[in-house]
Design a protein around this motif. Structure first.
Motif, mmCIF file in Angstrom:
data_model
loop_
_atom_site.group_PDB
_atom_site.id
_atom_site.type_symbol
_atom_site.label_atom_id
_atom_site.label_comp_id
_atom_site.label_asym_id
_atom_site.label_seq_id
_atom_site.Cartn_x
_atom_site.Cartn_y
_atom_site.Cartn_z
ATOM 1 N N ALA A 283 8.149 -10.066 8.556
ATOM 2 C CA ALA A 283 9.126 -8.994 7.507
ATOM 3 C C ALA A 283 7.742 -8.535 6.930
ATOM 4 C CB ALA A 283 10.036 -9.624 6.744
ATOM 5 N N GLN A 284 6.809 -9.282 6.422
ATOM 6 C CA GLN A 284 5.798 -8.458 5.561
ATOM 7 C C GLN A 284 5.043 -7.825 6.576
ATOM 8 O OE1 GLN A 284 3.524 -10.683 2.606
ATOM 9 N NE2 GLN A 284 2.314 -8.971 2.420
ATOM 10 N N PHE A 285 4.585 -8.376 7.875
ATOM 11 C CA PHE A 285 3.716 -7.616 8.441
ATOM 12 C C PHE A 285 4.375 -6.214 9.029
ATOM 13 C CE2 PHE A 285 1.707 -11.958 9.845
ATOM 14 C CZ PHE A 285 1.284 -12.078 8.610
ATOM 15 N N ALA A 286 5.627 -6.156 9.351
ATOM 16 C CA ALA A 286 6.095 -5.135 9.822
ATOM 17 C C ALA A 286 6.144 -3.963 8.632
ATOM 18 C CB ALA A 286 7.668 -5.422 10.009
ATOM 19 N N ALA A 287 6.292 -4.407 7.372
ATOM 20 C CA ALA A 287 6.032 -3.426 6.197
ATOM 21 C C ALA A 287 4.712 -3.044 6.143
ATOM 22 C CB ALA A 287 6.600 -4.263 5.006
ATOM 23 N N VAL A 288 3.744 -3.865 6.279
ATOM 24 C CA VAL A 288 2.168 -3.744 6.413
ATOM 25 C C VAL A 288 1.952 -2.493 7.514
ATOM 26 C CG1 VAL A 288 -0.022 -4.290 7.021
ATOM 27 C CG2 VAL A 288 1.366 -5.663 5.491
ATOM 28 N N LEU A 289 2.609 -2.720 8.701
ATOM 29 C CA LEU A 289 2.299 -1.560 9.571
ATOM 30 C C LEU A 289 3.038 -0.307 9.377
ATOM 31 C CD1 LEU A 289 2.985 -3.719 12.715
ATOM 32 C CD2 LEU A 289 0.837 -3.161 12.041
ATOM 33 N N ASP A 290 4.275 -0.429 8.682
ATOM 34 C CA ASP A 290 4.717 0.912 8.307
ATOM 35 C C ASP A 290 3.763 1.576 7.377
ATOM 36 O OD1 ASP A 290 6.965 0.300 9.870
ATOM 37 O OD2 ASP A 290 8.208 -0.341 8.126
ATOM 38 N N ALA A 291 3.205 0.903 6.410
ATOM 39 C CA ALA A 291 2.420 1.464 5.348
ATOM 40 C C ALA A 291 1.176 2.118 6.040
ATOM 41 C CB ALA A 291 1.961 0.384 4.439
ATOM 42 N N LEU A 292 0.427 1.400 7.035
ATOM 43 C CA LEU A 292 -0.714 1.751 7.584
ATOM 44 C C LEU A 292 -0.225 2.976 8.464
ATOM 45 C CD1 LEU A 292 -2.448 -1.206 9.332
ATOM 46 C CD2 LEU A 292 -3.454 0.218 7.727
ATOM 47 N N GLU A 293 0.654 3.217 9.165
ATOM 48 C CA GLU A 293 1.107 4.439 9.773
ATOM 49 C C GLU A 293 1.493 5.450 8.785
ATOM 50 O OE1 GLU A 293 4.536 2.980 11.995
ATOM 51 O OE2 GLU A 293 3.252 1.683 13.587
ATOM 52 N N ALA A 294 1.877 5.301 7.779
ATOM 53 C CA ALA A 294 2.311 6.391 6.618
ATOM 54 C C ALA A 294 1.059 6.638 6.128
ATOM 55 C CB ALA A 294 3.390 6.032 5.781
ATOM 56 N N GLY A 295 -0.180 5.890 6.118
ATOM 57 C CA GLY A 295 -1.145 6.202 5.072
ATOM 58 C C GLY A 295 -0.804 5.902 3.798
ATOM 59 N N GLU A 296 -0.011 4.976 3.473
ATOM 60 C CA GLU A 296 0.315 4.424 2.101
ATOM 61 C C GLU A 296 -0.331 3.104 1.785
ATOM 62 O OE1 GLU A 296 4.562 4.264 2.257
ATOM 63 O OE2 GLU A 296 4.749 6.472 2.339
ATOM 64 N N PRO A 297 -0.324 2.485 0.541
ATOM 65 C CA PRO A 297 -1.156 1.446 0.203
ATOM 66 C C PRO A 297 -0.246 0.190 0.978
ATOM 67 C CG PRO A 297 -0.980 2.806 -1.742
ATOM 68 C CD PRO A 297 -0.093 3.432 -0.464
ATOM 69 N N LEU A 298 -0.948 -0.731 1.087
ATOM 70 C CA LEU A 298 -0.263 -1.768 1.940
ATOM 71 C C LEU A 298 0.319 -2.786 0.744
ATOM 72 C CD1 LEU A 298 -2.868 -3.131 4.465
ATOM 73 C CD2 LEU A 298 -1.549 -1.477 4.675
ATOM 74 N N PRO A 299 1.737 -3.236 1.258
ATOM 75 C CA PRO A 299 2.342 -4.203 0.350
ATOM 76 C C PRO A 299 1.709 -5.649 0.697
ATOM 77 C CG PRO A 299 3.478 -3.841 2.274
ATOM 78 C CD PRO A 299 2.490 -3.001 2.441
ATOM 79 N N VAL A 300 1.583 -6.535 -0.226
ATOM 80 C CA VAL A 300 1.676 -6.519 -1.633
ATOM 81 C C VAL A 300 0.407 -5.852 -2.249
ATOM 82 C CG1 VAL A 300 2.210 -7.675 -3.803
ATOM 83 C CG2 VAL A 300 3.163 -8.463 -1.609
ATOM 84 N N THR A 301 0.474 -4.784 -3.255
ATOM 85 C CA THR A 301 -0.643 -4.253 -3.683
ATOM 86 C C THR A 301 -1.701 -5.171 -4.544
ATOM 87 O OG1 THR A 301 0.442 -3.394 -5.990
ATOM 88 C CG2 THR A 301 0.593 -1.950 -3.490
#
Length: 350
Positions: A283-301
């Motif tokens: 679940a976290q890794f999927a959120a990390v990929l989403d952030a990378l693709e969107a150019g946003e900071p990776l969770p957890v900051t």
């Protein structure tokens, strides 16, 4: 786009990472596995179909040019591995605890974009709770009651301040403590005790704390590796509902219980809606990929991870000084900023 990933450290937690990454399909490509024991790295990579293995992290990173490095080494090696990954131009996702001290964490956060693995934040239940309107949070309980026999600590790097940064407060209960902060926000004061109660270790094997929060809530926190009936438990009492999570190493939707206050049944039922799904690395890794693709900071900051690490430091500071501790008390200039144990626990005294 497939994100290219290298794994630093090829022990058991790396296996969990790679298995979770495989579940994300063609969104990721694991390009390398690195370990100071090159034979272990080769064995790991062969078992998981990873094309490049090695013992020299900078050299492997230069050859494979990953987008993201998962740091899965023992805690004492997190800082050097993360620095090497940042120097190679990669983003970094580091296992908990991210560093052994607050000073090291601040140095790492200043070096580049680093995120920490706190996978329990990403289950559906926590995401529901963080958006639900149940009134003011009033009181909470946060218990990590686990069992680790002496044999567990006979591994050379376990149970030592200089390799793990602490005992169950740092290495075990930190997940539940992070969830506590994810829901309740900024902590303002800690009163704590820590003991070396039963295990032959340099660190504590038990801690208990009372934590106060900026929003007025108070929480009790227990971290133990002495508990034969193992349980991880969080309870939040809000004005209009009690929300409880009981699990061990990860939760699903069935691990939650919500109890409305009298007269608030319909409102609480309406608020307890949103995403489903278990916690876990996937679940976290999927959120990390989403952030990378969107150019946003990776969770957890870094800011979120630092807040959790500072609470750990405050538990030790209060326990070892016998005084209430506020966030500034574990900042630069404090011995607990430089070492989680500060000037040392009482059992180290001559």
């Amino acid at each position: 786009m497939s994100v290219r990933i290298a794994v630093a450290g090829t022990g058991n937690i790396a296996r969990i990472h790679v298995e979770a990454l495989r579940e994300l399909g063609d969104r990721v490509t694991v390009v390398a596995g690195v370990d100071i024991d090159e034979a272990r790295a080769r064995e790991f990579c062969a078992a998981h179909g990873i094309p490049r293995a090695g013992a020299d992290l900078p050299a492997v990173l230069a050859a494979t040019r990953p987008d993201l490095v998962h740091v899965c080494t023992p805690p004492g090696a997190h800082l050097d591995a993360a620095r090497a990954a940042l120097a190679a131009g990669a983003h970094v996702l580091v296992e908990k605890p991210p560093t052994l001290t607050l000073r090291e964490f601040d140095e790492l956060a200043a070096a580049g974009p680093v995120a920490t693995v706190f996978q329990h934040r990403f289950g559906g239940g926590v995401r529901r709770l963080r958006t639900a309107a149940f009134g003011r949070p009033l009181v909470a309980q946060c218990d990590t009651s686990w069992f680790r026999p002496q044999e567990y600590f006979d591994v050379p790097w376990r149970g030592n301040w200089h390799t793990e940064g602490g005992g169950p407060t740092m290495g075990h209960g930190i997940h539940q403590m992070d969830l506590l902060l994810a829901v309740l926000g900024e902590w303002t004061e800690v009163r704590a005790v820590a003991r070396r109660q039963a295990r032959r270790v340099a660190t504590e094997d038990l801690s208990l704390a009372l934590v106060e929060f900026a929003n007025g809530a108070v929480a009790s926190v227990v971290n133990s590796v002495l508990s034969p009936r193992e349980e991880s438990r969080l309870r939040f009492d809000f004005e209009w509902a009690t929300v409880e999570l009981t699990h061990l190493y990860g939760y699903g939707d069935d691990n939650w219980r919500v109890t409305p206050a009298p007269g608030h049944e319909a409102a609480v039922k309406a608020e307890w809606t949103g995403p489903d799904g278990p916690s876990g690395h996937r679940a976290q890794f999927a959120a990390v990929l989403d952030a990378l693709e969107a150019g946003e900071p990776l969770p957890v900051t870094a800011a979120e991870a630092r807040r959790t690490l500072s609470l750990v430091a405050a538990v030790y500071a209060s326990a070892f000084t016998g005084r209430p501790v506020r966030p500034a008390d574990v900042g630069p200039g404090s011995p607990f900023y430089d070492r989680m144990q500060g000037s040392g626990p009482p059992w180290e005294a001559p």
